[in-house]
Design an enzyme around this catalytic site. Structure first.
Site, PDB file in Angstrom:
ATOM      1  N   ASP A 192       0.890  -1.165   0.000  1.00 51.85           N
ATOM      2  CA  ASP A 192       0.000   0.000   0.000  1.00 51.85           C
ATOM      3  C   ASP A 192       0.928   1.214   0.000  1.00 51.85           C
ATOM      4  OD1 ASP A 192      -2.332   1.569   0.172  1.00 51.85           O
ATOM      5  OD2 ASP A 192      -2.128   1.678   2.353  1.00 51.85           O
ATOM      6  N   GLU A 204      -1.020  -1.208  -4.922  1.00 51.00           N
ATOM      7  CA  GLU A 204      -2.243  -0.456  -5.156  1.00 51.00           C
ATOM      8  C   GLU A 204      -2.023   0.524  -6.299  1.00 51.00           C
ATOM      9  OE1 GLU A 204      -5.132   0.993  -2.017  1.00 51.00           O
ATOM     10  OE2 GLU A 204      -4.165   2.864  -2.596  1.00 51.00           O
ATOM     11  N   ASP A 241      -2.802   1.137   6.866  1.00 52.48           N
ATOM     12  CA  ASP A 241      -1.938   0.894   5.711  1.00 52.48           C
ATOM     13  C   ASP A 241      -1.474  -0.566   5.686  1.00 52.48           C
ATOM     14  OD1 ASP A 241      -1.407   3.921   4.917  1.00 52.48           O
ATOM     15  OD2 ASP A 241      -1.096   3.732   7.080  1.00 52.48           O
TER      16      ASP A 241
END
Length: 183
Positions: free
Chosen positions: A7, A68, A141
């Site tokens: 992330d 991501e 996160d």
């Protein structure tokens, strides 16, 4: 399959490693956050993200890296930092020959919760349930990184079949050179 989910972020870059295959129980191997000081120079922050990710790659030896996909937000400086951290993750994986998959936030949310509009708490709760953890990973996160890895494990078989079908279709439609003919 072992997947490192990333992330991306400059201040907090979530990382999570999951083992498993689609249709079987998944196992969390590791989870954490690579942190950089907000007041450090950008180049030093990117270097710290790179060093942190390299440690995770060395320690866990994933077969795939799921990152991501950066999407447009209102805050341009946040998008830039996220995109730069994302690029570092892709570079680290590519340097080692590890395939990289990009997944959108809504794709990840839909994969783990059933809806692409889930909030962070819902994602954390489902990651906790799917990996049979005693509590949601903190910060968010870290949970998001695990969700990326889960998403990739579940979606990779279908994506691979689709890519193979497209490749076969393209190959079938491409004119073949005839032996002995010249233009």
């Amino acid at each position: 399959m072992r997947v490192l989910g990333v992330d991306p972020g400059l201040t907090r870059c979530g990382v999570g490693v999951v083992d498993g295959v689609a249709g079987r129980p998944l196992t969390m191997v590791g989870v954490g956050v690579v942190r950089t000081p907000a007041d450090a120079e950008l180049s030093h922050r990117l270097l710290a993200v790179e060093q942190g990710l390299e440690q995770w790659l060395d320690e866990h030896k994933p077969e795939f890296v799921a990152v991501e996909r950066v999407f447009s937000q209102h805050n341009v400086s946040t998008v830039m930092g996220t995109a730069q951290a994302s690029a570092v993750a892709m570079l680290c994986a590519a340097r080692r020959g590890i395939p990289v998959a990009l997944h959108t936030p809504s794709e990840v949310k839909a994969a783990v919760t059933g809806t692409g509009r889930a909030d962070k708490a819902q994602v954390g709760a489902m990651v906790t349930r799917l990996l049979r953890l005693s509590a949601p990973p903190k910060p968010a996160d870290a949970a998001d990184a695990l969700a990326l890895a889960i998403c990739h494990i579940w979606r990779a078989p279908a994506q691979n079949r689709l890519q193979q079908a497209v490749a076969q279709h393209t190959a079938a439609r491409t004119p073949r050179a005839t032996k002995g003919r010249t233009a």
